[in-house]
Design an enzyme around this catalytic site. Sequence first.
Site, short mmCIF file in Angstrom:
data_model
loop_
_atom_site.label_atom_id
_atom_site.label_comp_id
_atom_site.label_asym_id
_atom_site.label_seq_id
_atom_site.Cartn_x
_atom_site.Cartn_y
_atom_site.Cartn_z
N ARG A 66 -7.13 -31.78 19.98
CA ARG A 66 -6.41 -30.53 20.27
C ARG A 66 -7.41 -29.48 20.74
O ARG A 66 -8.55 -29.42 20.24
CB ARG A 66 -5.59 -30.06 19.08
CG ARG A 66 -6.33 -30.01 17.78
CD ARG A 66 -5.38 -29.67 16.67
NE ARG A 66 -6.07 -29.83 15.39
CZ ARG A 66 -5.47 -29.69 14.24
NH1 ARG A 66 -4.20 -29.42 14.17
NH2 ARG A 66 -6.15 -29.85 13.11
N GLU A 121 -33.78 -40.88 -13.22
CA GLU A 121 -33.41 -42.14 -13.88
C GLU A 121 -32.03 -42.62 -13.49
O GLU A 121 -31.63 -43.73 -13.82
CB GLU A 121 -33.49 -41.93 -15.41
CG GLU A 121 -33.61 -43.20 -16.22
CD GLU A 121 -34.80 -44.07 -15.80
OE1 GLU A 121 -34.55 -45.19 -15.33
OE2 GLU A 121 -35.96 -43.65 -15.93
N HIS A 157 -7.95 -48.42 11.11
CA HIS A 157 -7.48 -48.53 9.73
C HIS A 157 -6.05 -49.06 9.78
O HIS A 157 -5.29 -48.73 10.70
CB HIS A 157 -7.48 -47.11 9.13
CG HIS A 157 -7.53 -47.04 7.63
ND1 HIS A 157 -7.68 -48.14 6.81
CD2 HIS A 157 -7.46 -45.98 6.79
CE1 HIS A 157 -7.71 -47.75 5.55
NE2 HIS A 157 -7.57 -46.46 5.51
N GLY A 192 -8.97 -38.13 18.79
CA GLY A 192 -9.61 -37.72 17.53
C GLY A 192 -11.11 -37.85 17.68
O GLY A 192 -11.62 -38.77 18.33
N GLU A 237 -13.30 -47.58 -1.14
CA GLU A 237 -13.82 -46.20 -1.09
C GLU A 237 -13.50 -45.42 -2.37
O GLU A 237 -14.28 -44.57 -2.79
CB GLU A 237 -13.29 -45.47 0.15
CG GLU A 237 -11.80 -45.19 0.15
CD GLU A 237 -11.21 -44.96 1.55
OE1 GLU A 237 -11.86 -45.28 2.54
OE2 GLU A 237 -10.07 -44.44 1.62
N GLY A 273 -18.61 -41.56 16.65
CA GLY A 273 -19.51 -42.73 16.69
C GLY A 273 -19.03 -43.78 17.68
O GLY A 273 -19.78 -44.29 18.51
N1 LIG Z 1 -14.80 -41.74 8.48
C1 LIG Z 1 -15.10 -43.01 8.62
O1 LIG Z 1 -16.27 -43.33 8.67
C2 LIG Z 1 -14.06 -44.07 8.75
C3 LIG Z 1 -12.78 -43.76 9.15
N2 LIG Z 1 -11.90 -44.76 9.44
C4 LIG Z 1 -10.59 -44.41 9.94
O2 LIG Z 1 -10.75 -43.80 11.23
C5 LIG Z 1 -9.73 -42.82 11.45
C6 LIG Z 1 -10.38 -41.48 11.72
O3 LIG Z 1 -11.11 -41.06 10.60
P1 LIG Z 1 -12.29 -39.97 10.69
O4 LIG Z 1 -13.11 -40.21 11.88
O5 LIG Z 1 -12.94 -39.95 9.37
O6 LIG Z 1 -11.52 -38.63 10.99
P2 LIG Z 1 -10.93 -37.50 10.03
O7 LIG Z 1 -10.08 -38.08 8.98
O8 LIG Z 1 -12.04 -36.60 9.59
O9 LIG Z 1 -10.02 -36.77 11.12
C7 LIG Z 1 -10.61 -36.01 12.11
C8 LIG Z 1 -9.81 -35.85 13.36
O10 LIG Z 1 -8.40 -35.63 13.13
C9 LIG Z 1 -8.02 -34.46 13.86
N3 LIG Z 1 -6.86 -33.83 13.21
C10 LIG Z 1 -6.67 -33.54 11.91
N4 LIG Z 1 -5.47 -32.98 11.71
C11 LIG Z 1 -4.88 -32.91 12.94
C12 LIG Z 1 -3.62 -32.48 13.42
N5 LIG Z 1 -2.69 -31.99 12.59
N6 LIG Z 1 -3.36 -32.56 14.75
C13 LIG Z 1 -4.26 -33.06 15.61
N7 LIG Z 1 -5.48 -33.51 15.22
C14 LIG Z 1 -5.77 -33.45 13.91
C15 LIG Z 1 -9.23 -33.56 13.85
O11 LIG Z 1 -9.16 -32.65 14.90
P3 LIG Z 1 -9.50 -31.09 14.68
O12 LIG Z 1 -10.99 -30.97 14.61
O13 LIG Z 1 -8.89 -30.46 15.87
O14 LIG Z 1 -8.86 -30.71 13.36
C16 LIG Z 1 -10.33 -34.62 14.06
O15 LIG Z 1 -10.53 -34.92 15.43
C17 LIG Z 1 -8.87 -42.87 10.19
O16 LIG Z 1 -7.86 -43.81 10.42
C18 LIG Z 1 -9.83 -43.38 9.12
O17 LIG Z 1 -9.21 -43.95 8.00
C19 LIG Z 1 -12.25 -46.07 9.40
C20 LIG Z 1 -13.52 -46.43 9.01
C21 LIG Z 1 -14.46 -45.45 8.54
C1 LIG Z 2 -16.65 -45.04 5.71
C2 LIG Z 2 -15.46 -45.83 5.37
O1 LIG Z 2 -15.34 -46.97 5.75
C3 LIG Z 2 -14.47 -45.24 4.46
C4 LIG Z 2 -15.23 -44.88 3.23
O2 LIG Z 2 -13.53 -46.24 4.17
C5 LIG Z 2 -13.79 -44.03 5.05
O3 LIG Z 2 -14.48 -43.07 5.44
O4 LIG Z 2 -12.55 -44.02 5.11
MG LIG Z 3 -13.97 -48.13 4.98
MG LIG Z 4 -11.51 -45.66 4.53
#
Ligand SMILES: NC(=O)C1=CN([C@@H]2O[C@H](COP(=O)(O)OP(=O)(O)OC[C@H]3O[C@@H](n4cnc5c(N)ncnc54)[C@H](OP(=O)(O)O)[C@@H]3O)[C@@H](O)[C@H]2O)C=CC1
Ligand SMILES: CC(=O)[C@](C)(O)C(=O)O
Ligand SMILES: [Mg+2]
Ligand SMILES: [Mg+2]
Length: 414
Positions: free
Chosen positions: A119, A302, A182, A95, A270, A102
């Site tokens: 993918r 404000e 998570h 992913g 969140e 990051g």
């Molecule tokens: N966002 C954040 O800052 C935070 C996230 N988390 C956790 O980290 C994890 C990742 O979150 P985040 O980085 O936000 O990513 P997203 O929720 O935005 O997911 C993105 C990734 O999932 C892939 N994806 C989505 N659907 C599919 C599918 N059906 N099959 C294969 N790949 C798929 C996407 O690939 P494609 O581009 O190919 O669709 C992409 O690489 C989660 O568990 C989240 O809760 C934890 C702390 C903070």
């Molecule tokens: C950035 C973070 O930690 C969140 C808000 O929980 C999330 O993106 O899932």
């Molecule tokens: Mg969080």
């Molecule tokens: Mg979260």
Amino acid sequence: MSSTIIRNASRQAVRAAKAAQVPTSTRGLSMLARAASPAVASLSKQRNAYPLHMQSRGVKTMDFAGTKEVIYERSDWPTEKLQEYFKNDTLAMIGYGSQGHGQALNARDNGLKVIVGVRKDGASWKEAIEDGWVPGETLFPIDEAINRGTIIMNLLSDAAQSATWPEIAPLITKGKTLYFAHGFSVVFKDDTKVVPPKDVDVILVAPKGSGRTVRTLFKEGRGINSSIAVWQDVTGKAKEKAVGLGVAVGSGYLYETTFEKEVYSDLYGERGVLMGGIQGMFRAQYEVLRKNGHSPSEAFNETVEEATQSLFPLIGQYGMDYNLKDYMYAACSTTARRGALDWAPIFEAANKPVFEKLYESVKNGTETRKSLEFNGRKTYRQDLEKELAEINDQEIWRAGKTVRALRPDAKRDE
Ligand SMILES: NC(=O)C1=CN([C@@H]2O[C@H](COP(=O)(O)OP(=O)(O)OC[C@H]3O[C@@H](n4cnc5c(N)ncnc54)[C@H](OP(=O)(O)O)[C@@H]3O)[C@@H](O)[C@H]2O)C=CC1
Ligand SMILES: CC(=O)[C@](C)(O)C(=O)O
Ligand SMILES: [Mg+2]
Ligand SMILES: [Mg+2]
């Protein structure tokens, strides 16, 4: 009594640090430690057995407002130690969303062997190439990346973790480590069906901030705080690995939690103050100002601009406390202080039942099921974008665009 001592010590610490022109964080803490509660004083003694530059290397139990908690810091894991510890490992980042990007880039910059699995030809595949991951060398389809990796970092979207689990599970073979950011997938296993194999370590590092910030703070030499947890410890090394990986992906300090506590607090936070709550509160305040004849410029300044540009950063730097001239309360007028003190309990009372309801909705799995249903749709990206576009289209955020463009340091198209 003790809070007065802490406050005085804190004031002294900040003044001394200011006089010496050094960042307040570490000096402030050690001065605080000398003068504050017995727990912190004993920490101070233990630390003082080391020369100053080594003092952060001991095991740290910190006193958080009267509760002692063990924490781990980046300074316990210098880059050489990280590289040595993970020298036989390949981190497979599955992913490449906000968090995957990051964490993968930070671990790579820390000198660890990292590959990315997404993918092929999806949005993430292209983004990974733009960030310098090379197909066939450091960028692979998901199954191939898992086969090549020893530490499988499942950072697909939470809904995708559930949807892809049947294909992924058989690839998580003995000897590999399964890592999440998570607690979602494994805690809500009745809904997600994610049940890790019994013979692998299962750990979590959950940065408490956006993956974009995980990257930008790391590049600035700073770090986001993360929690760590262990779901399954087969090797006896699960926690140690979690700490090392937490540092590798760019954390500042790490605190211990459980998968359950992480997912409950994260989904709650969140939906609450971090995103949903603040969005709702901003809008409610703005709308009432507008209804009473205030201009968009006035209503936005404000509500949002003053919060993000002036008062909230003061909370971030010094807390809500009141002793230095820079503290949020102390930096505002006595008129504001009087009114805010009067209204804070009213807002607290009004919001508490909403927070109670929210926590329950998280804990009983309602929030998880909604997220799985929505983000599991084929059209999840478009569906989300449609709703987010509606927010952008609200007057408050359209007005905000103009306000931000008028900041003296705004980049303008000439
Ligand atoms: N966002 C954040 O800052 C935070 C996230 N988390 C956790 O980290 C994890 C990742 O979150 P985040 O980085 O936000 O990513 P997203 O929720 O935005 O997911 C993105 C990734 O999932 C892939 N994806 C989505 N659907 C599919 C599918 N059906 N099959 C294969 N790949 C798929 C996407 O690939 P494609 O581009 O190919 O669709 C992409 O690489 C989660 O568990 C989240 O809760 C934890 C702390 C903070
Ligand atoms: C950035 C973070 O930690 C969140 C808000 O929980 C999330 O993106 O899932
Ligand atoms: Mg969080
Ligand atoms: Mg979260």
